[in-house]
Design a protein around this motif. Structure first.
Motif, PDB file in Angstrom:
ATOM      1  N   GLN A 147       8.761 -10.106  -8.025  1.00  0.00           N
ATOM      2  CA  GLN A 147       9.510 -11.100  -8.798  1.00  0.00           C
ATOM      3  C   GLN A 147       9.635 -10.678 -10.260  1.00  0.00           C
ATOM      4  N   VAL A 148       8.546 -10.182 -10.838  1.00  0.00           N
ATOM      5  CA  VAL A 148       8.571  -9.749 -12.237  1.00  0.00           C
ATOM      6  C   VAL A 148       9.567  -8.604 -12.418  1.00  0.00           C
ATOM      7  N   LEU A 149       9.450  -7.580 -11.578  1.00  0.00           N
ATOM      8  CA  LEU A 149      10.313  -6.409 -11.709  1.00  0.00           C
ATOM      9  C   LEU A 149      11.770  -6.725 -11.390  1.00  0.00           C
ATOM     10  N   THR A 150      12.004  -7.541 -10.375  1.00  0.00           N
ATOM     11  CA  THR A 150      13.368  -7.952 -10.034  1.00  0.00           C
ATOM     12  C   THR A 150      13.995  -8.698 -11.208  1.00  0.00           C
ATOM     13  N   GLY A 151      13.209  -9.535 -11.879  1.00  0.00           N
ATOM     14  CA  GLY A 151      13.714 -10.266 -13.037  1.00  0.00           C
ATOM     15  C   GLY A 151      14.107  -9.344 -14.180  1.00  0.00           C
ATOM     16  N   ILE A 152      13.339  -8.302 -14.395  1.00  0.00           N
ATOM     17  CA  ILE A 152      13.644  -7.365 -15.469  1.00  0.00           C
ATOM     18  C   ILE A 152      14.849  -6.502 -15.123  1.00  0.00           C
ATOM     19  N   VAL A 153      14.867  -6.004 -13.889  1.00  0.00           N
ATOM     20  CA  VAL A 153      15.915  -5.069 -13.468  1.00  0.00           C
ATOM     21  C   VAL A 153      17.228  -5.790 -13.170  1.00  0.00           C
ATOM     22  N   GLY A 154      17.166  -7.039 -12.738  1.00  0.00           N
ATOM     23  CA  GLY A 154      18.371  -7.781 -12.399  1.00  0.00           C
ATOM     24  C   GLY A 154      18.941  -7.393 -11.048  1.00  0.00           C
ATOM     25  N   ALA A 155      18.108  -6.797 -10.218  1.00  0.00           N
ATOM     26  CA  ALA A 155      18.474  -6.383  -8.860  1.00  0.00           C
ATOM     27  C   ALA A 155      17.176  -6.350  -8.056  1.00  0.00           C
ATOM     28  N   PRO A 156      17.274  -6.396  -6.729  1.00  0.00           N
ATOM     29  CA  PRO A 156      16.046  -6.395  -5.929  1.00  0.00           C
ATOM     30  C   PRO A 156      15.178  -5.156  -6.167  1.00  0.00           C
ATOM     31  N   VAL A 157      13.886  -5.408  -6.380  1.00  0.00           N
ATOM     32  CA  VAL A 157      12.903  -4.332  -6.502  1.00  0.00           C
ATOM     33  C   VAL A 157      11.808  -4.592  -5.473  1.00  0.00           C
ATOM     34  N   SER A 158      11.579  -3.630  -4.616  1.00  0.00           N
ATOM     35  CA  SER A 158      10.503  -3.701  -3.631  1.00  0.00           C
ATOM     36  C   SER A 158       9.285  -2.975  -4.178  1.00  0.00           C
ATOM     37  N   VAL A 159       8.107  -3.552  -3.946  1.00  0.00           N
ATOM     38  CA  VAL A 159       6.850  -2.955  -4.393  1.00  0.00           C
ATOM     39  C   VAL A 159       5.972  -2.726  -3.175  1.00  0.00           C
ATOM     40  N   SER A 160       5.397  -1.537  -3.083  1.00  0.00           N
ATOM     41  CA  SER A 160       4.410  -1.250  -2.048  1.00  0.00           C
ATOM     42  C   SER A 160       3.271  -0.488  -2.692  1.00  0.00           C
ATOM     43  N   ALA A 161       2.199  -0.314  -1.948  1.00  0.00           N
ATOM     44  CA  ALA A 161       1.044   0.407  -2.478  1.00  0.00           C
ATOM     45  C   ALA A 161       0.355   1.137  -1.341  1.00  0.00           C
ATOM     46  N   THR A 162      -0.344   2.190  -1.714  1.00  0.00           N
ATOM     47  CA  THR A 162      -1.122   2.950  -0.743  1.00  0.00           C
ATOM     48  C   THR A 162      -2.288   3.609  -1.464  1.00  0.00           C
ATOM     49  N   SER A 163      -3.301   3.921  -0.689  1.00  0.00           N
ATOM     50  CA  SER A 163      -4.400   4.728  -1.220  1.00  0.00           C
ATOM     51  C   SER A 163      -4.193   6.144  -0.696  1.00  0.00           C
ATOM     52  N   THR A 164      -5.025   7.033  -1.109  1.00  0.00           N
ATOM     53  CA  THR A 164      -4.916   8.407  -0.613  1.00  0.00           C
ATOM     54  C   THR A 164      -6.133   8.775   0.227  1.00  0.00           C
ATOM     55  N   ASP A 165      -6.812   7.751   0.769  1.00  0.00           N
ATOM     56  CA  ASP A 165      -7.993   7.978   1.603  1.00  0.00           C
ATOM     57  C   ASP A 165      -8.992   8.911   0.935  1.00  0.00           C
ATOM     58  N   SER A 166      -9.268   8.637  -0.324  1.00  0.00           N
ATOM     59  CA  SER A 166     -10.250   9.363  -1.139  1.00  0.00           C
ATOM     60  C   SER A 166      -9.835  10.777  -1.517  1.00  0.00           C
ATOM     61  N   LEU A 167      -8.587  11.133  -1.312  1.00  0.00           N
ATOM     62  CA  LEU A 167      -8.112  12.464  -1.671  1.00  0.00           C
ATOM     63  C   LEU A 167      -7.507  12.463  -3.073  1.00  0.00           C
ATOM     64  N   GLY A 168      -7.741  13.513  -3.838  1.00  0.00           N
ATOM     65  CA  GLY A 168      -7.134  13.688  -5.146  1.00  0.00           C
ATOM     66  C   GLY A 168      -7.660  12.730  -6.190  1.00  0.00           C
ATOM     67  N   PHE A 169      -7.085  12.835  -7.413  1.00  0.00           N
ATOM     68  CA  PHE A 169      -7.561  12.017  -8.527  1.00  0.00           C
ATOM     69  C   PHE A 169      -7.393  10.531  -8.255  1.00  0.00           C
ATOM     70  N   ALA A 170      -6.305  10.144  -7.602  1.00  0.00           N
ATOM     71  CA  ALA A 170      -6.088   8.723  -7.312  1.00  0.00           C
ATOM     72  C   ALA A 170      -7.096   8.228  -6.279  1.00  0.00           C
ATOM     73  N   GLY A 171      -7.359   9.031  -5.280  1.00  0.00           N
ATOM     74  CA  GLY A 171      -8.314   8.657  -4.236  1.00  0.00           C
ATOM     75  C   GLY A 171      -9.747   8.585  -4.731  1.00  0.00           C
ATOM     76  N   ARG A 172     -10.062   9.389  -5.745  1.00  0.00           N
ATOM     77  CA  ARG A 172     -11.415   9.357  -6.333  1.00  0.00           C
ATOM     78  C   ARG A 172     -11.546   8.254  -7.380  1.00  0.00           C
ATOM     79  N   GLY A 173     -10.476   7.528  -7.654  1.00  0.00           N
ATOM     80  CA  GLY A 173     -10.521   6.443  -8.627  1.00  0.00           C
ATOM     81  C   GLY A 173     -10.435   6.909 -10.065  1.00  0.00           C
ATOM     82  N   GLU A 174     -10.011   8.150 -10.288  1.00  0.00           N
ATOM     83  CA  GLU A 174      -9.905   8.688 -11.640  1.00  0.00           C
ATOM     84  C   GLU A 174      -8.595   8.293 -12.317  1.00  0.00           C
TER      85      GLU A 174
END
Length: 157
Positions: free
Chosen positions: A117-144
């Motif tokens: 809702q926040v992003l759609t309001g800013i962009v003025g068009a539909p924005v879909s948001v999703s998320a994923t983890s990397t199953d502990s792989l890489g900097f994102a998976g290690r929480g860095e």
């Protein structure tokens, strides 16, 4: 009618003492936030780059460079609003956009609709948001750190 697609990617290290803002939504209970010249909202930053690349207007660093004190501490929402205005000024309509947050934190699922809702309001068009983890792989998976990938579709005459 012309169609143009663009993609954007952004990543930031997570550090103690920084607020966590993701997709324009504050997560005040998070102990760390993304380090950066602005607020480090990788979802907004990736969307900015997707819109800028689709419109041929450059990239986030070119427009809001770290050497420009005007943008120090700026919210990703403000940057995204500025990019949307520049894209529209070039005669483009934004058809839709999507962004995926990649990392262990923040947990987006409970607040995904709010972020959309926040992003759609800013962009003025539909924005879909999703998320994923990397199953502990890489900097994102290690929480860095945390990153995001975005795509945008523009329509022109």
């Amino acid at each position: 009618m012309r169609l143009r697609t663009g993609m954007g990617v952004d990543a930031h290290q997570l550090v103690d003492g920084r607020p966590m803002v993701m997709a324009g939504v504050s997560f005040p209970d998070e102990p760390q936030g993304p380090e950066g010249h602005s607020d480090g909202d990788v979802a907004c930053h990736a969307l900015c780059d997707a819109l800028l690349s689709a419109s041929g207007l450059g990239d986030l660093g070119e427009i809001f460079g770290t050497s420009d004190p005007q943008w120090a501490g700026a919210s990703g929402s403000v940057l995204l609003g500025e990019v949307v205005a520049r894209v529209r000024a070039q005669g483009w309509q934004i058809a839709n956009a999507t962004v995926q947050v990649i990392g262990n934190r923040p947990k987006m699922a409970p607040r995904r609709r709010e972020a959309e809702q926040v992003l759609t309001g800013i962009v003025g068009a539909p924005v879909s948001v999703s998320a994923t983890s990397t199953d502990s792989l890489g900097f994102a998976g290690r929480g860095e750190g945390v990153m995001a990938v975005a795509n945008a579709l523009l329509i022109g005459d």
